[in-house]
Scaffold this active site. Structure first.
Site, PDB file in Angstrom:
ATOM      1  CG  ASP A 110      -0.228   0.010   2.514  1.00  0.00           C
ATOM      2  OD1 ASP A 110       1.010   0.193   2.514  1.00  0.00           O
ATOM      3  OD2 ASP A 110      -0.888  -0.122   3.552  1.00  0.00           O
ATOM      4  CB  SER A 111       0.308   4.609  -0.951  1.00  0.00           C
ATOM      5  OG  SER A 111      -0.813   5.018  -0.171  1.00  0.00           O
ATOM      6  CG  ASP A 114      -5.827  -5.638   2.031  1.00  0.00           C
ATOM      7  OD1 ASP A 114      -6.546  -4.884   1.339  1.00  0.00           O
ATOM      8  OD2 ASP A 114      -5.353  -5.289   3.130  1.00  0.00           O
ATOM      9  N   GLY A 143      -0.733   5.814   2.846  1.00  0.00           N
ATOM     10  CA  GLY A 143      -1.782   6.810   3.051  1.00  0.00           C
ATOM     11  C   GLY A 143      -2.694   6.454   4.217  1.00  0.00           C
ATOM     12  N   GLY A 191     -11.248   3.635   1.260  1.00  0.00           N
ATOM     13  CA  GLY A 191     -12.146   4.432   2.106  1.00  0.00           C
ATOM     14  C   GLY A 191     -13.506   3.820   2.328  1.00  0.00           C
ATOM     15  CB  CYS A 248      -5.178 -25.933   7.703  1.00  0.00           C
ATOM     16  SG  CYS A 248      -5.593 -25.766   9.450  1.00  0.00           S
ATOM     17  CG  ASP A 294      -5.213   6.535  -0.684  1.00  0.00           C
ATOM     18  OD1 ASP A 294      -4.198   6.246  -0.012  1.00  0.00           O
ATOM     19  OD2 ASP A 294      -6.261   5.871  -0.618  1.00  0.00           O
ATOM     20  CD  GLN A 306      -9.954   7.088  -0.704  1.00  0.00           C
ATOM     21  OE1 GLN A 306     -11.060   7.048  -0.142  1.00  0.00           O
ATOM     22  NE2 GLN A 306      -8.922   6.326  -0.306  1.00  0.00           N
ATOM     23  CB  CYS A 333     -10.297 -26.922   8.025  1.00  0.00           C
ATOM     24  SG  CYS A 333      -8.778 -26.051   7.597  1.00  0.00           S
ATOM     25  CB  CYS A 378      -7.920 -28.713  10.884  1.00  0.00           C
ATOM     26  SG  CYS A 378      -8.686 -27.128  11.303  1.00  0.00           S
ATOM     27  CG  HIS A 414      -8.121 -22.830  11.048  1.00  0.00           C
ATOM     28  ND1 HIS A 414      -8.610 -23.900  10.337  1.00  0.00           N
ATOM     29  CD2 HIS A 414      -9.196 -22.070  11.379  1.00  0.00           C
ATOM     30  CE1 HIS A 414      -9.923 -23.800  10.262  1.00  0.00           C
ATOM     31  NE2 HIS A 414     -10.303 -22.704  10.882  1.00  0.00           N
TER      32      HIS A 414
END
Lengths: 374, 374
Positions: free
Chosen positions: B95-96, B269, B98, B219, B309, B149, B192, B307, B312, B338
Site C-alpha cells: 500500500d502507499s 486484503d 496513506g 475508504g 490445514c 491517497d 476515493q 478443514c 486441523c 487455519h
C-alpha cells in the site's frame, strides 16, 4: 519386569572417558550424549514438532509443575497423554515439579508429606507430594519421569542440605512405590546433597539401592561459580551406575554441556536456546551474538555461516534484527530454531569426537573458536 | 512499454456477474478472486513463507508506512528488495502508507504537498508525499504498488470528502509521474469519494484517464454500516475498467469477501485472519469460535472438521485453547495458519462457483451454514 528405559554403552572416549551410548525408550532410541530442549507447557516455545525434528531434537522435556496447574494432568490424560496432546511422537521426559515448586511456587510449606504452595497463576493453594507428582507424571505419560525432590538453594547450610537430601531419598522411595506404569515409563532418581561431597555420596548410595533405571544430578548449575560446578560434577558423576543413563539437570551453555559430557554425563536439558532467542540472541560457532543490537541492522550475512538450519539458509541477520526490533514472532521462531540446532549440532559433533577418542582436542578447539565462555 | 501487471478475464458468473480471472505479475500468476494476507512489517504475523504457501497464499501485502519507518526502505533495497529480504518469491503488493498515516501517525498536517506526521514508534517527524511514497515503494520492489491517497474518516462532510478526493486525484497524477519502475511494478490508482456517489464517479473517471494498470476502492469498510458498504460497492465497482484488476482494500470477513466478489471485485486484503488469531478466535465453516473460551477446554475435536490445514489435521481445540491461555506462540501460529486457510479455501470455492455460474446459490448456502454474519 520389562524396563521402559535401558541404556547401551557403545564407546568410551580414550582421551576423556566421555560416554557414547543409546537410551532405548518406548518412543524410540536416543543417541547420547544428548541435549534435550524444554517444552515447559507442552510446547517448545514458538516451535512446531516438525521444526523440532528438523533441528534434530531427539527428546524433549515438559514441566510437571506447569502442566499440573494448567491444563491439568487429567485433561492431558483424557487427550490421550502428552505425546498425543502436543503431537510429538518421539520420547518425552517430565521433571517432577520439585524444582519449580521451589523456584516459582509462592508461600511454600515443606513437610515430610510434601509441599504446599500457591500457584503462580492464580494464587490458589496446591499440594505436591511424591505420590501426587507421580500420579501427575503417570497421567502425562512421558517415557522418562523424575522423582519428586527438593532442590536446595545455593548456598545452603550443611545441616539443611543434609536434612533435605535425606528427605529427598525418602521421597524417592515413595515415588518408586507410587509409580504405576513401570513398563512404559522409566522413573529416574535425583541425586541431591548440594555442595557437600559426603552428602552427594550418601544420596547416590541410597538411591542406587532403590535400583532406578536412570539417575540424575539435581541442584547444581543453580548460581554457583563454574569451579564449584565442575568440582561437584567431577565427584558426583563417578558415583552413578555405568549401565544406566546419567542426566545432568538444567544445563545448556555450550561449555557446561561439553564439561558434563567429559565428566560422564549422557543427558542435559535447558531452556537457554529458546529463552535467549526471545531476547534476540543467537548462539554461533564464533560465540553468542545479540542480533537485536544495532550492529546487525545492516548485516546481510547468515546468523552463523557454519550452520545449515532453516534460519541460516534463508534469512539474514538484518532481517532477523528487524523482526526482533518489531516484536514479530517469526524473529523468535528463527532464533529458537537456530539456537536449538546449534546445541544439537554441537552434540552431534561431540558424539563423533567420542567415537574418535578425540573429545579433549575438540573441547580445546571449540573453546578457542567460540571465543568466550560464560 | 510492457506493463508489469495485466489482467485476463476468464469467465463471468451468469448467476451473479462475479469475475473469474488471472492477474499476471513479475512473480507469477494470481488466480482471482483472491484474498491477500497482510504482512505489515515484512512478515505475515507469526507465519513463515513456507506456511503461507501451504495455506495457498498467492500474494501478500506489506505496509509502506511501517517499512518506511522501520527498517527503512533504503535498507530493504540494500537487502535486494522486499522479496529477498523476507524470503518470499510470490507476488507482493505494497500500500502507499496513506491509510496508516491517517490511522497511526500522530499530529499529522495535510497540505497539497503531502502529509507531515509523527512516527508512532518514536515520535520523530516524518513526511510522506506522492513522490516520497513512490520512492519508498520503488525501493521495496513489490509487484503491485498503490498510489498515495487520503482515506477520509467515516463520517466526513461532502465538502471535505470532495476536497480530499480531488487532492487524491492530483496526488495520483504525481505518483504516476514519480514511478520509476513501470516494467516491474504496476501502480494502481485508488478511487476515493467517501459515501457520495457523485464523488466516487468523479474520482473513478479522473483516475481512469490516468490509465493505471489496476484500480482500487479505498475508504470503505471503515466503520460504516453494512448497507452503506454494499451500496458504495454496488455503484463504484461498475465504474472500474473491465480489463484491469479491481481491488477492494481492507476487507476480510467472509460475508464482505463474497459480497465484494459478487459486485465484481478481484482482490481483497485484510489483517483479520491473523489479528483474530492473536485473540484466540478461529474462523470455521460453522462460524467463528473463540477457542480461548472455557467451552473449548476439553473439546478434543479439530478447529474445523471440514478443514484440511496443518492445525486441523494435527491438533485439538483443547490443545490450542491451552496454548492460547498459556500465551504460547504456537497457539497463535496454529490459529493464524487455519484462519488464512479458511479464507483462501473460501476463495478457492468462490472461483469454482463462478466457473459453475453458481455463486449466488453458494452464497446462500454459505450464509446459512456459517450461521451468523458480522
Amino acid at each position: 519386569m520389562k524396563q521402559a528405559i535401558t541404556y547401551e554403552l557403545i564407546h568410551e572416549c580414550k582421551q576423556t572417558g566421555a560416554r557414547r551410548g543409546i537410551i532405548h525408550t518406548p518412543h524410540g532410541d536416543i543417541q547420547t550424549p544428548v541435549f534435550m530442549p524444554v517444552g515447559t507447557q507442552a510446547t517448545v516455545k514458538s516451535l512446531s514438532p516438525e521444526e523440532l525434528k528438523d533441528v534434530n531434537a531427539q527428546i524433549i522435556l515438559a514441566n510437571t509443575y506447569h502442566l499440573f496447574l494448567r491444563p491439568g494432568h487429567k485433561l492431558v490424560e483424557k487427550a490421550g497423554g502428552l505425546h498425543k496432546f502436543m503431537n510429538w511422537d518421539r520420547p518425552i521426559l517430565t521433571d517432577s515439579g520439585g524444582f519449580q515448586v521451589f523456584s516459582l511456587g509462592q508461600l511454600r510449606k515443606i513437610s515430610e508429606e510434601g509441599v504446599e504452595f500457591q500457584s503462580h497463576l492464580d494464587g490458589s493453594k496446591k499440594f505436591l507430594s511424591p505420590e501426587k507428582a507421580i500420579e501427575v507424571e503417570n497421567s502425562l505419560g512421558a517415557d522418562i519421569i523424575m522423582a519428586f525432590d527438593e532442590c536446595c538453594e545455593y548456598p545452603s547450610t550443611y545441616e539443611y542440605t543434609k536434612k533435605s537430601m535425606e528427605r529427598t531419598t525418602r521421597w524417592a522411595q515413595r515415588c518408586k512405590k507410587a509409580h504405576k506404569n513401570v513398563e512404559n515409563q522409566g522413573l529416574f532418581g535425583i541425586i541431591q546433597g548440594g555442595f557437600y561431597e559426603d552428602l552427594r555420596k550418601k544420596s547416590a548410595e541410597d538411591l542406587i539401592k532403590l535400583d532406578f533405571p536412570g539417575y540424575a544430578i539435581g541442584g547444581i548449575s543453580v548460581g554457583e561459580p563454574k569451579e564449584k560446578f565442575l568440582e561437584i560434577l567431577d565427584y558426583t558423576t563417578p558415583l552413578m551406575p555405568k549401565n544406566k543413563p546419567r542426566y545432568l539437570m538444567g544445563v545448556g551453555t555450550p561449555d557446561y554441556l561439553i564439561e558434563a559430557v567429559i565428566a560422564g554425563i549422557d543427558m542435559c536439558d535447558c531452556v537457554l536456546p529458546t529463552r535467549v532467542a526471545r531476547h534476540g540472541t543467537a548462539l554461533t560457532s564464533k560465540g553468542k551474538i545479540v542480533v537485536r543490537n544495532a550492529t546487525y541492522e545492516e548485516d546481510f550475512s547468515a546468523l552463523d555461516d557454519e550452520c545449515d538450519c532453516y534460519a541460516c539458509k534463508n534469512y539474514t541477520r538484518a532481517y532477523i534484527h528487524h523482526l526482533i526490533k518489531a516484536n514479530e514472532i517469526l524473529g523468535i521462531r528463527l532464533l529458537s530454531l537456530h539456537n536449538i540446532k546449534f546445541l544439537t549440532n554441537l552434540m552431534d559433533k561431540v558424539r563423533i569426537e567420542i567415537e574418535n577418542d578425540n573429545l579433549g582436542c575438540f573441547k580445546n578447539d571449540f573453546y578457542h573458536k567460540y571465543g568466550y565462555i560464560d
